[in-house]
Scaffold this active site. Structure first.
Site, PDB file in Angstrom:
ATOM      1  N   LYS A  70      40.028  49.113  45.516  1.00  0.00           N
ATOM      2  CA  LYS A  70      38.769  49.758  45.146  1.00  0.00           C
ATOM      3  C   LYS A  70      37.719  49.773  46.257  1.00  0.00           C
ATOM      4  O   LYS A  70      36.860  50.654  46.282  1.00  0.00           O
ATOM      5  CB  LYS A  70      38.188  49.091  43.893  1.00  0.00           C
ATOM      6  CG  LYS A  70      39.033  49.325  42.650  1.00  0.00           C
ATOM      7  CD  LYS A  70      38.383  48.760  41.406  1.00  0.00           C
ATOM      8  CE  LYS A  70      39.215  49.085  40.182  1.00  0.00           C
ATOM      9  NZ  LYS A  70      38.536  48.730  38.928  1.00  0.00           N
ATOM     10  N   GLY A 131      35.660  41.094  43.787  1.00  0.00           N
ATOM     11  CA  GLY A 131      36.165  42.370  44.262  1.00  0.00           C
ATOM     12  C   GLY A 131      35.456  43.548  43.633  1.00  0.00           C
ATOM     13  O   GLY A 131      34.339  43.429  43.123  1.00  0.00           O
ATOM     14  N   GLY A 132      36.122  44.704  43.662  1.00  0.00           N
ATOM     15  CA  GLY A 132      35.496  45.930  43.177  1.00  0.00           C
ATOM     16  C   GLY A 132      35.107  45.899  41.717  1.00  0.00           C
ATOM     17  O   GLY A 132      34.014  46.337  41.343  1.00  0.00           O
ATOM     18  N   MET A 133      35.996  45.380  40.852  1.00  0.00           N
ATOM     19  CA  MET A 133      35.658  45.311  39.435  1.00  0.00           C
ATOM     20  C   MET A 133      34.541  44.314  39.183  1.00  0.00           C
ATOM     21  O   MET A 133      33.651  44.544  38.355  1.00  0.00           O
ATOM     22  CB  MET A 133      36.894  44.939  38.617  1.00  0.00           C
ATOM     23  CG  MET A 133      36.652  44.893  37.123  1.00  0.00           C
ATOM     24  SD  MET A 133      36.133  46.478  36.409  1.00  0.00           S
ATOM     25  CE  MET A 133      37.727  47.218  36.092  1.00  0.00           C
TER      26      MET A 133
END
Length: 272
Positions: A70, A131-133
């Site tokens: 992501k 991270g992205g989430m």
């Protein structure tokens, strides 16, 4: 009726480290129900630049992006929509005549679920992941007015940076930490090498009131299973998957299905 596959059929896809069936079943069910000349296929890759180049070169209409791509994918795109630029995380690519734009539909899905659960902004939380989430979750929590929260990440640089950006505390591990709301935004519990791992200690789960796991595969992760056995309210990664996939579908096709069709596609996608 959906047209037979031919030269004009538009392909949509997903890229994930551990591809599952949910997105393919959800999108293809809606294409069938609406008679759209689209097809959807899940992929994985060990060469992200080549995969993104293929999207551009082959005219693939859209691509869902999952962990761990992501953030890495951003440098390979032509631009970001505000939804992705605001959190430096992409979960959706839309191809307009060779121009690839990154979007993020995770944010709206997470916000909807927290609102539907009527979680007060005064609720302290633990967020495991950086991270992205995790960025999408942290942004939603900040924008909802949450002040008391801790980002948990073993990568100190990433964890501290995320916590600092959104105004929360940081810690390196979940052991010994407790809050009414605990959220997993790591791959722990995901099908594959981490399938049997709990994202939080059982003591933290028992002390919580609401347990939210963004992992959608499997639908019943070790974290959610343990939380249900302890009588906790849970929010599932499958719920996130449905809402964010619906917004992806709209971006790809320009069509917003009626709720009945969405519910049917979600039920179909869950029967894996």
């Amino acid at each position: 009726m959906k047209p037979p596959i031919g030269p004009k059929t538009q392909l949509c896809m997903s890229l994930a480290a551990r591809p599952g069936n949910f997105g393919s079943r959800f999108h293809n069910r809606l294409y069938e129900g609406l008679g759209l000349d689209f097809i959807y296929k899940a992929f994985t890759t060990t060469d992200l630049p080549a995969a993104i180049g293929g999207i551009r070169a082959l005219g693939i209409r859209g691509c869902a992006i999952s962990m761990p791509f992501k953030e890495e994918v951003i440098a390979l795109l032509d631009g970001l929509a505000p939804s992705a630029a605001a959190i430096d995380s992409v979960n959706t690519i839309v191809n307009e005549s060779g121009t690839l734009t990154g979007y993020n539909t995770d944010y709206s899905a997470i916000a909807t679920l927290l609102d539907e659960a009527e979680i007060s902004p005064a609720t302290p939380f633990l967020l495991h992941g950086a991270g992205g989430m995790a960025k999408a979750v942290a942004a939603v929590l900040r924008d909802r007015g949450h002040k008391q929260g801790t980002v948990i990440a073993r990568n100190e640089a990433k964890g501290r940076a995320l916590a600092r950006t959104y105004g929360f505390a940081w810690d390196h591990a979940p052991e010994g930490l407790y809050a009414p709301l605990i959220i997993n935004a790591t791959p722990l519990g995901m099908a594959g090498a981490d399938a049997d791992r709990l994202a939080f200690p059982t003591e933290s789960i028992k002390a919580a009131e609401i347990v939210f796991d963004v992992v959608a595969l499997p639908p019943d992760t070790p974290l959610l299973h343990t939380a249900r056995e302890a009588g906790k309210r849970v929010i599932s990664g499958v719920d996130v998957a449905v809402l964010q996939a619906l917004e992806q579908f709209v971006l790809y096709t320009g069509v917003r299905p009626e709720p009945g069709l969405v519910e049917d596609a979600a039920r179909f996608a869950r029967c894996v």
